[in-house]
Design a protein around this motif. Structure first.
Motif, mmCIF file in Angstrom:
data_model
loop_
_atom_site.group_PDB
_atom_site.id
_atom_site.type_symbol
_atom_site.label_atom_id
_atom_site.label_comp_id
_atom_site.label_asym_id
_atom_site.label_seq_id
_atom_site.Cartn_x
_atom_site.Cartn_y
_atom_site.Cartn_z
ATOM 1 N N UNK A 308 33.009 37.543 44.882
ATOM 2 C CA UNK A 308 34.319 38.935 44.753
ATOM 3 C C UNK A 308 35.889 38.021 44.922
ATOM 4 N N UNK A 309 36.447 39.221 44.163
ATOM 5 C CA UNK A 309 37.865 38.881 44.120
ATOM 6 C C UNK A 309 38.789 38.422 45.429
ATOM 7 N N UNK A 310 38.462 39.885 46.128
ATOM 8 C CA UNK A 310 38.480 39.581 47.638
ATOM 9 C C UNK A 310 37.843 41.333 48.255
ATOM 10 N N UNK A 311 38.335 41.222 49.840
ATOM 11 C CA UNK A 311 37.040 41.548 50.133
ATOM 12 C C UNK A 311 37.099 43.211 50.187
ATOM 13 N N UNK A 312 38.627 43.459 50.073
ATOM 14 C CA UNK A 312 39.419 44.758 49.886
ATOM 15 C C UNK A 312 38.528 45.395 48.495
ATOM 16 N N UNK A 313 38.434 44.444 47.334
ATOM 17 C CA UNK A 313 38.234 44.845 45.983
ATOM 18 C C UNK A 313 36.415 44.881 46.010
ATOM 19 N N UNK A 314 35.624 44.655 46.637
ATOM 20 C CA UNK A 314 34.590 44.454 46.266
ATOM 21 C C UNK A 314 33.355 45.919 47.500
ATOM 22 N N UNK A 315 32.759 45.850 46.511
ATOM 23 C CA UNK A 315 31.781 46.902 47.418
ATOM 24 C C UNK A 315 30.732 47.150 46.319
ATOM 25 N N UNK A 316 29.772 47.917 46.675
ATOM 26 C CA UNK A 316 28.010 47.793 46.435
ATOM 27 C C UNK A 316 27.288 49.082 45.810
ATOM 28 N N UNK A 318 23.922 50.068 44.936
ATOM 29 C CA UNK A 318 22.132 50.275 44.704
ATOM 30 C C UNK A 318 22.508 48.544 45.085
ATOM 31 N N UNK A 319 21.527 48.013 43.724
ATOM 32 C CA UNK A 319 21.438 46.986 43.502
ATOM 33 C C UNK A 319 22.667 45.943 43.382
ATOM 34 N N UNK A 320 23.474 46.457 42.721
ATOM 35 C CA UNK A 320 25.455 45.584 41.629
ATOM 36 C C UNK A 320 25.954 45.643 42.660
ATOM 37 N N UNK A 321 26.735 44.425 42.749
ATOM 38 C CA UNK A 321 28.707 44.737 42.935
ATOM 39 C C UNK A 321 28.586 44.321 41.978
ATOM 40 N N UNK A 322 30.378 45.274 42.993
ATOM 41 C CA UNK A 322 31.037 45.267 41.738
ATOM 42 C C UNK A 322 32.885 44.736 42.292
ATOM 43 N N UNK A 323 33.553 44.640 41.610
ATOM 44 C CA UNK A 323 35.296 44.331 41.596
ATOM 45 C C UNK A 323 36.069 44.225 40.933
ATOM 46 N N UNK A 324 37.241 44.576 40.972
ATOM 47 C CA UNK A 324 38.318 44.108 40.268
ATOM 48 C C UNK A 324 38.691 43.164 40.076
ATOM 49 N N UNK A 325 38.835 42.630 38.726
ATOM 50 C CA UNK A 325 38.597 41.496 37.497
ATOM 51 C C UNK A 325 40.165 41.614 36.438
ATOM 52 N N UNK A 326 41.210 40.346 36.303
ATOM 53 C CA UNK A 326 42.099 40.714 35.381
ATOM 54 C C UNK A 326 41.174 40.092 34.260
ATOM 55 N N UNK A 327 41.141 41.949 32.812
ATOM 56 C CA UNK A 327 40.172 40.658 32.117
ATOM 57 C C UNK A 327 41.491 41.039 30.624
ATOM 58 N N UNK A 328 41.644 39.990 29.531
ATOM 59 C CA UNK A 328 42.202 39.341 29.263
ATOM 60 C C UNK A 328 41.409 39.404 27.935
ATOM 61 N N UNK A 329 42.206 40.475 26.490
ATOM 62 C CA UNK A 329 41.587 40.769 25.408
ATOM 63 C C UNK A 329 42.707 40.047 24.309
ATOM 64 N N UNK A 330 42.053 39.299 23.644
ATOM 65 C CA UNK A 330 42.723 38.238 22.627
ATOM 66 C C UNK A 330 42.987 39.377 21.291
ATOM 67 N N UNK A 331 44.105 39.711 20.273
ATOM 68 C CA UNK A 331 43.834 40.257 19.117
ATOM 69 C C UNK A 331 44.373 39.076 17.680
ATOM 70 N N UNK A 332 43.135 39.378 16.940
ATOM 71 C CA UNK A 332 43.748 37.991 15.872
ATOM 72 C C UNK A 332 44.727 38.973 15.021
ATOM 73 N N UNK A 333 45.894 38.584 14.707
ATOM 74 C CA UNK A 333 47.507 39.946 13.676
ATOM 75 C C UNK A 333 47.230 38.734 12.679
ATOM 76 N N UNK A 334 47.936 37.588 12.661
ATOM 77 C CA UNK A 334 48.026 36.370 11.308
ATOM 78 C C UNK A 334 47.448 35.134 10.841
#
Length: 669
Positions: A308-316, A318-334
């Motif tokens: 996890x990114x940090x304990x404050x941004x981590x929760x469970x 069921x069987x899955x563990x979630x966290x908050x992360x910065x996700x970068x999407x790149x879009x092609x222009x030219x």
């Protein structure tokens, strides 16, 4: 059986025979003297040469044209137009030369860039100083750019994969690898022995400076951490803030041409070096030049709470563990607009095409630049340029000239942003005799320093979290070159690279194939051998390297004593004549190489081309004799001998006297 004559009779007979021979010889001489005077046919057209000309003296570039004062108006206008046209052509060819060097670097990165990233990826090997040094040399040879290889090292240090202490030997290796370019440029002047001697020495003075500097500073760094400690102190002493992007000076002019041919995504090599598995499947050829990136905070699943990114941004859930992360999407222009943007060829194929094309353009431009310089640098122009470049300040300020040359080299390299470009540009000038070796040496030292200032400015543009490490690596490179310059320049006695380069220049002028052997040995075979021994462990490296190094040091010491203090040596060691000829002379090897090349040319049906070159070096004759013969012809000293019939009389008398003496000896048996 007749009684043997007594001893007195023998002496009397010998005396009578000698007296008879003496009378006959005097008669012949009188007859020869009384002959009519004959005109000698011995033509000795050898000028008085009390001392051989120094091959390192700069040649006099004579003006064969009509003086300016004797030209009419039309002639003066024509000369001005021709001179301006030559100057424009020179600038154009120089521009193409610089562009071809940039394309050559891109070609090497396409061919070996991913391999360079893989080499850097093994950080355990890089912890060995010698292995790190060799890796720096080999990677810089693969990508043909010390800036690229240095940026890879900076990326690894910034990401924590490599410590700064381990990166110092790699930076030293990049300094060595970048000096091969001007050595290759010198090979284009191999057609003329005198020019090749000067050009090869002017190129290798840079090589020897780098090798000697590493030989001294690498053990010092391993023992004391001198470069690391001083640069660390500088970083900690100043509150350095992140700056703007490093300025682009020459690139602004060359980018329109080079970007129209090829553009590379150099981050791929750095990503491979830092362990990014996805980067291995990416192409180095840039497809999209204009992109847009959008970063958002998203919920993502991770294997466990530890990821996890940090304990404050981590929760469970069921069987899955979630966290908050910065996700970068790149879009092609030219898309980019270079000629390989839509190609289906692999990186290797594109790299080989660009490699062949850039080498062809580079060699062609270099030959044309040399031709233009030879035609322009004549008469008063040549005298003025040579005086400006090679004349020292008057006493007692003569020592200042070299330091100003270092500043000029640093400034010019900062402008062109490449030490390879600057040193490759002055190499042909050294070859044609415009710049002396003694002046090219401080210019090369300044070039080494100038290329590090660009890296410092680039490091200042790094983000705040990686600024300290990036700047420290750049300062290590800068301090290395400053310290090396202080080692090998201030005192004339310490300028060993000049003497070593001249010695190699003399050898390559006599045996031109030795230049290729030097490049392959110093930049490929020797680094690979050291790298292999270092991988086997330090015990193997010391066990093999220490005796070889001790042997080379003993041989070097004996050579120095043979030249300066032969009386200090035992009689057996005052020369190497006790060794086989192949062990102390290149003449047997020259015959082998010449015969092998002649057979190869015959197999390729190019014997006609060999016949043209036979004027320079006969297959059966050694290269050194051919070189001396060429130098004599160029200096105007030629000896032509013919038989003189007037000299045959004395020869006949001497022969007859020897024959009579043999007959007398036989008769006394």
């Amino acid at each position: 059986m007749a009684p043997r004559p007594d001893q007195d009779g023998e002496h009397a007979e010998d005396a009578g025979a000698e007296e008879s021979n003496g009378r006959r010889l005097s008669e012949f001489k009188e007859k020869a003297v009384s002959m009519a005077p004959a005109h000698s046919t011995v033509a000795l057209m050898e000028g008085e040469d009390p001392a051989e000309n120094d091959p390192w003296d700069l040649p006099e570039l004579k003006d064969t044209g009509t003086p300016w004062a004797k030209l009419d108006t039309k002639g003066k206008v024509l000369r001005v137009v021709v001179s301006v046209g030559k100057l424009l052509l020179l600038v154009g060819f120089l521009y193409m030369f610089i562009c071809s060097l940039t394309i050559l670097s891109s070609a090497f990165q396409l061919v070996g860039g991913k391999a360079a990233g893989d080499i850097f990826q093994d950080s355990a090997v890089l912890s060995n100083p010698l292995a790190g040094l060799v890796i720096g040399v080999l990677v810089t040879l693969l990508v043909q750019s010390s800036s690229t290889s240095s940026s890879i090292v900076v990326s690894m240090v910034s990401s924590g994969l490599l410590k700064v202490e381990s990166a110092v030997p790699v930076i030293m290796g990049t300094n060595i690898g970048t000096s091969v370019t001007n050595t290759l440029v010198a090979m284009t002047q191999a057609g003329d022995r005198a020019k090749f001697r000067r050009a090869f020495a002017g190129a290798t003075v840079h090589d020897f400076f780098n090798w000697l500097s590493v030989l001294v500073l690498l053990p010092l760094e391993v023992a004391s951490g001198y470069l690391y400690r001083v640069t660390k102190l500088l970083i900690d002493s100043f509150q350095i803030q992140s700056g703007d992007k490093a300025p682009e000076l020459l690139n602004v002019i060359t980018d329109p041409v080079t970007n129209a041919i090829i553009e590379l995504d150099k981050s791929v090599i750095s990503d491979i070096a830092t362990g990014d598995a996805e980067a291995r499947n990416k192409s180095l050829i840039r497809i999209w030049c204009n992109t847009f990136s959008n970063t958002t905070v998203m919920n993502v699943t991770v294997p466990g709470p530890a990821n996890c990114t940090s304990e404050a941004w981590c929760w469970i859930s069921g069987n899955l563990t979630y966290t908050l992360k910065n996700v970068t999407d790149t879009f092609n222009i030219a898309k980019c607009k270079h000629i390989f943007v839509n190609t289906n060829l692999s990186d290797l194929a594109v790299g080989l095409i660009l490699l062949a094309a850039s080498l062809l353009v580079l060699c062609s431009c270099l030959i044309l630049i040399v031709k233009l310089l030879n035609s322009m640098l004549q008469g008063q122009v040549a005298v003025v340029i040579k005086k400006i470049l090679n004349t020292d300040f008057p006493f007692p300020f003569g020592w200042v000239t070299g330091w100003i040359a270092i500043l000029v080299g640093a400034g010019m390299t900062f402008i062109v942003q490449s030490s390879s470009v600057f040193t490759s540009a002055i190499t042909p000038l050294v070859g044609i005799g415009v710049i002396s070796i003694e002046r090219a040496y401080p210019l090369s030292l300044g070039s080494n320093i100038g290329t590090t200032t660009t890296a410092i400015l680039a490091a200042l543009a790094s983000p705040g979290e990686t600024l300290a490490n990036s700047l420290q690596i750049a300062l290590v490179h800068f301090l290395f070159n400053i310290t090396a310059s202080l080692l090998w320049y201030p005192i004339p006695f310490t300028r060993l690279p000049i003497r070593m380069a001249k010695a190699r220049g003399d050898v390559t002028a006599s045996y031109r194939w030795f230049a290729a052997v030097y490049i392959v040995t110093c930049f490929f075979l020797l680094p690979i051998l050291i790298f292999g021994l270092s991988l086997a462990g330090w015990q193997v490296l010391v066990g093999v390297g220490a005796p070889v190094l001790a042997f080379l040091l003993v041989v070097a010491a004996v050579n120095v004593l043979q030249a300066r203090r032969p009386a200090w040596l035992p009689k057996a060691l005052r020369s190497w004549e006790f060794l086989p000829l192949w062990a102390h002379s290149l003449e047997p090897w020259d015959k082998v190489v010449t015969q092998a090349s002649a057979k190869c040319c015959c197999c390729c049906k190019c014997c006609g081309a060999v016949a043209v070159d036979d004027a320079d070096a006969e297959p059966g004759a050694d290269g050194k004799a051919a070189a001396k013969e060429d130098d004599k012809k160029k200096n105007g000293h030629v000896m032509e001998m013919y038989d003189n019939p007037a000299m045959n009389v004395e020869r006949e008398i001497e022969d007859e006297k020897k024959t009579d003496g043999r007959i007398l000896n036989v008769s006394q048996l």
